[in-house]
Design a protein around this motif. Structure first.
Motif, short mmCIF file in Angstrom:
data_model
loop_
_atom_site.label_atom_id
_atom_site.label_comp_id
_atom_site.label_asym_id
_atom_site.label_seq_id
_atom_site.Cartn_x
_atom_site.Cartn_y
_atom_site.Cartn_z
N HIS A 93 0.82 -1.22 0.00
CA HIS A 93 0.00 0.00 0.00
C HIS A 93 0.85 1.26 0.00
O HIS A 93 0.42 2.31 0.47
CB HIS A 93 -1.01 -0.05 1.15
CG HIS A 93 -1.89 -1.25 1.00
ND1 HIS A 93 -2.93 -1.31 0.09
CD2 HIS A 93 -1.80 -2.48 1.57
CE1 HIS A 93 -3.47 -2.52 0.13
NE2 HIS A 93 -2.81 -3.26 1.01
N CYS A 141 -7.54 1.23 -4.87
CA CYS A 141 -7.08 0.03 -4.13
C CYS A 141 -8.12 -0.35 -3.09
O CYS A 141 -8.86 0.51 -2.60
CB CYS A 141 -5.75 0.35 -3.46
SG CYS A 141 -5.07 -1.04 -2.53
N CYS A 146 -7.74 -0.81 -0.13
CA CYS A 146 -7.49 -0.15 1.15
C CYS A 146 -8.16 1.22 1.22
O CYS A 146 -8.19 1.84 2.27
CB CYS A 146 -6.00 -0.02 1.43
SG CYS A 146 -5.19 1.26 0.45
N CYS A 180 -1.87 2.33 -5.20
CA CYS A 180 -1.02 1.48 -4.35
C CYS A 180 -0.30 0.43 -5.22
O CYS A 180 -0.81 0.01 -6.26
CB CYS A 180 -1.85 0.72 -3.33
SG CYS A 180 -2.60 1.76 -2.08
ZN LIG Z 1 -3.83 0.14 -0.98
#
Ligand SMILES: [Zn+2]
Length: 404
Positions: free
Chosen positions: A245, A256, A258, A263
């Protein structure tokens, strides 16, 4: 035995046998006289401590050394086959379990599909059942077991062995893995991130004298196991090495999972490269599918892996400047499908890192391959149970058992 009873940094107030054992640990046979010379201890002290070590089984007699006359002195050596270690490398979808001796030699192992999202109770029940099977089918009693180590695909608080908010392991946050395993096996249980144990496994197999090594796992996710100054670096919360990340410099702003964009994992992880190939009309859904296509010399697969390698390399270039490793090892399903990822990594790291940092830098594929995790988990246990304090505990427990 609880993990917290052994503190390797505490002053060694034990029997002295644990300190003496360190002189035998490399496997070289020694006589009592040689040990007295090496340690500066008296012959009688050496005799007492050697007897204590012989009693644990960690050390055995290995015949006679040459003598200038009279009765030949007995020679002693570390007996790694005397005890066993169980190791598990749990991934997102697969598991490899192994039984080793105290030198990390793999006696037996097994592989299976395993869905880590089933949660800790069914997964650990299965692990315990398979550990029992490994002991039984090799004729080893649980009493020979020195310790257990388990690698999991997420961050772990190493001191407690509990996962810390692992993103791909629902239900595992703060779960007491050691306590659960110890309901069956009453030995030290160590838990670590899977990439950390792979770094240890690769180091022990191929780079035993290298103190600064990065192991990069390139599979569904991308993570790094970092050995710096000879020690595994876990960071404050056990999340060191989570390179997936970090934003790729100059990379696409792909969303992404996340919540961020651009990332490394969103560009170069197994899901990303599979999606790239699927958009070009190839049957690719997973990192494994991409690996197979590349192994079949599919040009599109080779091209996306080469680019994934460049993206990984541009992030690793910063790590190289920061940490100055002497070896970078690339493992995981995507890195093992030919040299394509490695070539892309080399291209960017040598291009972007400082000349001094890359002067002697080696970038290679994993030699331990998919056994890196099991091997490294075993080394984690061995480092723990053969430390001076731990050997002293073993000696004292034997002495106490014989007194009752
Ligand atoms: Zn990420």
């Amino acid at each position: 035995m609880a993990l917290t009873t052994i503190n390797p940094k505490a002053p060694n107030t034990g029997t002295g046998a644990g300190d003496l054992f360190q002189y035998l640990r490399n496997g070289q046979p020694r006589t009592r006289s040689e040990l007295a010379t090496l340690t500066g201890l008296s012959r009688s002290t050496i005799a007492t401590r050697v007897d204590a070590l012989l009693d644990t089984g960690l050390v055995g007699a290995v015949g006679a050394a040459l003598s200038s006359g009279g009765r030949p002195p007995s020679t002693f050596a570390f007996a790694p086959e005397s005890r066993t270690v169980l190791a598990a490398d749990l991934g997102a979808a697969h598991a490899i379990l192994g039984l080793t001796d105290l030198a990390g030699n793999i006696i037996d192992h097994l592989r299976a599909d395993l869905d880590i999202t089933n949660g800790p109770v069914p997964v650990l029940d299965w692990v315990v059942a398979k550990f029992t099977e490994l002991l039984q089918r090799n004729g080893r009693d649980a009493s020979t077991l020195s310790g257990i180590a388990i690698g999991v695909p997420g961050p772990v608080a190493h001191s407690t062995g509990r996962p810390t908010k692992p993103p791909i392991m629902p239900g595992w946050n703060d779960f007491d893995i050691p306590g659960t395993i110890q309901q069956t096996f009453d030995v030290p249980v160590l838990v670590d991130n899977d990439v950390n144990i792979m770094a240890l496994g690769e180091q022990s197999l191929s780079w035993p004298d290298t103190e600064n090594l990065m192991f990069v796992k390139v599979a569904t996710g991308i993570g790094v196991g970092l050995i710096s100054g000879g020690a595994l670096q876990r960071g404050a919360q056990g999340s060191a090495g989570d390179l997936g990340h970090v934003q790729v410099p100059g990379g696409a702003s792909t969303p992404c999972r996340c919540g961020n964009t651009g990332c490394l994992e969103a560009l170069a992880g197994g899901g990303a490269v599979a999606a790239n190939l699927a958009a070009q009309g190839y049957a690719a859904h997973t990192a494994s599918d991409v690996g197979k296509l590349a192994e079949d010399n599919n040009t599109a697969a080779i091209q996306v892996l080469r680019q994934a390698g460049r993206d990984i390399g541009s992030v690793l270039a910063m790590c190289v400047n920061l940490l100055n490793p002497s070896v970078i090892v690339l493992g995981g399903r995507l890195a093992s499908a030919g040299e394509h990822v490695i070539a892309g990594v080399r291209e960017q790291v040598y291009f972007r890192s400082t000349p001094l940092a890359t002067q002697h830098l080696v970038i290679v594929g994993s030699a331990a391959a998919d056994m890196a995790g099991v091997r490294g988990a075993s080394m984690l246990v061995i480092g723990h149970v053969l430390a001076p304090d731990a050997v002293d505990h073993l000696v004292m427990n034997r002495t106490a058992a014989m007194a009752t």
